[in-house]
Design an enzyme around this catalytic site. Structure first.
Site, PDB file in Angstrom:
ATOM      1  N   LYS A 111       0.843  -1.207   0.000  1.00 25.97           N
ATOM      2  CA  LYS A 111       0.000   0.000   0.000  1.00 25.97           C
ATOM      3  C   LYS A 111       0.874   1.252   0.000  1.00 25.97           C
ATOM      4  O   LYS A 111       0.669   2.174  -0.797  1.00 25.97           O
ATOM      5  CB  LYS A 111      -0.931  -0.009   1.226  1.00 25.97           C
ATOM      6  CG  LYS A 111      -2.054  -1.032   1.088  1.00 25.97           C
ATOM      7  CD  LYS A 111      -2.841  -1.239   2.375  1.00 25.97           C
ATOM      8  CE  LYS A 111      -3.866  -2.357   2.169  1.00 25.97           C
ATOM      9  NZ  LYS A 111      -4.639  -2.709   3.357  1.00 25.97           N
ATOM     10  N   ASP A 118     -10.729   3.466   3.640  1.00 22.02           N
ATOM     11  CA  ASP A 118     -11.165   2.068   3.539  1.00 22.02           C
ATOM     12  C   ASP A 118     -12.698   1.978   3.442  1.00 22.02           C
ATOM     13  O   ASP A 118     -13.244   0.934   3.092  1.00 22.02           O
ATOM     14  CB  ASP A 118     -10.700   1.273   4.776  1.00 22.02           C
ATOM     15  CG  ASP A 118      -9.571   0.302   4.443  1.00 22.02           C
ATOM     16  OD1 ASP A 118      -9.363   0.000   3.256  1.00 22.02           O
ATOM     17  OD2 ASP A 118      -8.905  -0.162   5.399  1.00 22.02           O
ATOM     18  N   GLN A 121      -4.675  -1.280   9.475  1.00 23.65           N
ATOM     19  CA  GLN A 121      -4.654  -2.626   8.892  1.00 23.65           C
ATOM     20  C   GLN A 121      -5.339  -3.620   9.842  1.00 23.65           C
ATOM     21  O   GLN A 121      -4.999  -3.697  11.018  1.00 23.65           O
ATOM     22  CB  GLN A 121      -3.191  -3.046   8.636  1.00 23.65           C
ATOM     23  CG  GLN A 121      -3.032  -4.361   7.925  1.00 23.65           C
ATOM     24  CD  GLN A 121      -3.566  -4.332   6.487  1.00 23.65           C
ATOM     25  OE1 GLN A 121      -3.433  -3.364   5.763  1.00 23.65           O
ATOM     26  NE2 GLN A 121      -4.180  -5.433   6.082  1.00 23.65           N
TER      27      GLN A 121
END
Ligand code: NAD
Length: 285
Positions: free
Chosen positions: A53, A120, A97
């Site tokens: 990422k 997200d 995460q």
């Protein structure tokens, strides 16, 4: 029949080429898109995802950094950092995460991220907006699936779609997006009776189960579009999706491989969401 392969790697590469110009324009306006990724613990798979990422951002001129905490960190420490990042003007996207260690309440952490930086798309406010058909941030994996279908010329209007899996990360937002796009959607999960009957009448099957080769060719309607979200590691160490790719490619109309299908799209859509966040802040959208 031999299915047409939907090449996620190629679609992702084409999309990423267009991102660079958007990043440059934002940088000229003093809003270089910035993503901060928070990683708690040393899970090897999470470390790989986070590295990809951050590198994906850096490769197109975005700013990105990883903040690492030991597995036994107190949740208050992470919450305090999220609060700081929420008010840091150089940060457009914040991602924690998952999964987190057991002392964390994941939902509490996700809700602590400012909704306008929740790239997200897991904050309740963003989930609600998606369900209302007015999304702010779309969760990256189902967003990537929609973009792959668009790039492959699949017209979702009126399609019978079956999503296998009902997770908050993939299955549920996938179903919402397909409904918003005009498909008739059935969501199957571990408690579904007669899963095979549902799949047999589907024009589109999205598999997000987490079981290798769960979808077999006998289950498919000939010509169906098959999207494989699953990532499973076989005993010999190779990666395998939730679909028996080689066998299903003989029945499906279009199909995604694993690797090289949905996977490359997920990080691409994270970049897209972070750029969108910066464009909103700069008044460009
Ligand atoms: P999850 O474990 O949260 O959800 C799995 C879902 O499958 C559940 O809703 C469960 O009800 C359903 N299920 C389990 N057994 C079933 C059965 N026998 N019949 C029908 N349904 C069944 O997983 P997730 O986070 O949604 O991820 C699913 C898969 O996608 C995993 O392999 C994961 O690694 C992969 N994934 C890939 C990406 C990507 O970028 N390609 C991103 C996220 C997840």
């Amino acid at each position: 029949m031999t299915a047409q392969i939907i090449d996620g790697k190629a679609i992702a590469a084409t999309m990423r080429q267009t991102f660079k110009a958007r990043v440059d324009l934002l940088a000229q306006r003093g809003e270089r898109p910035g993503l901060v990724v928070i990683l708690v613990g040393a899970d090897p798979a999470s470390q790989v995802y986070v590295r990809n990422k951050v590198n994906g951002c850096l490769a197109i001129g975005m700013h990105s950094e990883k903040l690492e905490y030991p597995a036994d960190v107190a949740p208050q420490v992470v919450l305090k950092k999220i609060a700081e990042l929420n008010s840091d003007a150089s940060v457009h996207g914040i991602l924690v995460q998952l999964p987190l260690p057991p002392q964390f309440n994941e939902q509490e952490i996700l809700e602590a991220i400012a909704p306008e930086k929740d790239v997200d798309g897991f904050h309740a406010e963003n989930v609600g907006a998606l369900l209302q058909g007015k999304p702010r941030f779309i969760p990256c994996t189902p967003y990537g699936v929609i973009k792959m279908l668009e790039a492959s010329g699949v017209d979702l209007v009126g399609m019978d779609a079956v999503v296998i899996g009902r997770s908050n990360i993939v299955g549920k937002p996938m179903a919402a997006l397909l409904i918003n796009a005009g498909a008739t959607v059935t969501v199957c999960h571990s408690k579904t009776k007669n899963l095979a009957e549902h799949v047999a009448r589907a024009d589109l099957v999205v598999a997000a189960v987490g079981r290798a080769k769960f979808v077999t060719p006998e289950m498919l309607k000939p010509g169906a579009v098959v999207i494989d979200v699953g990532i499973n590691r076989l005993p010999d160490g190779t990666l395998c999706g939730d679909v028996d790719f080689a066998a299903c490619a003989a029945v499906a109309g279009q199909i995604t491989p694993v690797p090289g299908g949905v996977g490359p799209m997920t990080i691409t859509m994270l970049l897209a969401n972070t750029i969108e966040a910066a464009e909103r802040k700069a008044g460009l959208r």
